[in-house]
Design a protein around this motif. Sequence first.
Motif, PDB file in Angstrom:
ATOM      1  N   GLU A  15       0.593  -1.180   0.062  1.00 25.16           N
ATOM      2  CA  GLU A  15       0.013   0.057  -0.112  1.00 25.16           C
ATOM      3  C   GLU A  15       1.003   1.450   0.061  1.00 25.16           C
ATOM      4  N   LEU A  16       1.829   1.393   0.883  1.00 22.60           N
ATOM      5  CA  LEU A  16       2.723   2.437   0.791  1.00 22.60           C
ATOM      6  C   LEU A  16       3.692   2.478  -0.563  1.00 22.60           C
ATOM      7  N   GLU A  17       3.840   1.294  -1.156  1.00 17.65           N
ATOM      8  CA  GLU A  17       4.581   1.624  -2.321  1.00 17.65           C
ATOM      9  C   GLU A  17       3.582   2.095  -3.470  1.00 17.65           C
ATOM     10  N   LYS A  18       2.200   1.831  -3.461  1.00 19.69           N
ATOM     11  CA  LYS A  18       1.237   2.184  -4.309  1.00 19.69           C
ATOM     12  C   LYS A  18       1.126   3.729  -3.838  1.00 19.69           C
ATOM     13  N   THR A  19       1.154   4.281  -2.926  1.00 22.85           N
ATOM     14  CA  THR A  19       1.078   5.522  -2.399  1.00 22.85           C
ATOM     15  C   THR A  19       2.340   6.248  -3.098  1.00 22.85           C
ATOM     16  N   ALA A  49      -2.226   5.516   1.689  1.00 21.37           N
ATOM     17  CA  ALA A  49      -1.420   5.715   2.789  1.00 21.37           C
ATOM     18  C   ALA A  49      -2.514   5.310   4.017  1.00 21.37           C
ATOM     19  N   VAL A  50      -3.701   5.780   3.947  1.00 23.13           N
ATOM     20  CA  VAL A  50      -4.692   5.728   4.964  1.00 23.13           C
ATOM     21  C   VAL A  50      -5.029   4.050   5.162  1.00 23.13           C
ATOM     22  N   SER A  51      -4.846   3.397   3.905  1.00 20.28           N
ATOM     23  CA  SER A  51      -5.269   2.004   3.998  1.00 20.28           C
ATOM     24  C   SER A  51      -4.258   1.148   4.615  1.00 20.28           C
TER      25      SER A  51
END
Length: 135
Positions: A15-19, A49-51
């Motif tokens: 998820e952070l990578e996607k952010t 990021a929230v996810s």
Amino acid sequence: MSLREEDRRVIVALELEKTDKTLVEMDVVLKNGLWSMAANRLYYALFHAVSALLINDKHDVGTHRGAVSKFSLFYVKTGIFTSEEGRLYSQLQSLREDGDYNCSIDIQQEEVMQKLSPTRMLIDKIKQHITTSSK
């Protein structure tokens, strides 16, 4: 969310990578003056990021509205994040929806540019919270 701890860490990292990838996409569309698309990418960067934050702390993400609601419930109302940060997330969601679904609304440069720095700062704060709480 009943994930094994190892799986949770992997999903949070993804998820952070996607952010980060979404922020890069946002920079590209900003350079081309595509304000509606920039609002979309800015919102999605924060959403991912929230996810990551919710998953890290063992909460289900669910829907976009659910993520906004859970961010408010678990992080704003408890004082971990400010009410301004909660409002920013809600405003970005509305801006993204207007740009994506309302053909009579034209997202303006100023609307996006006002949200850029606060959103990047919120994303950084979320990443810091994840890092500190994961230790």
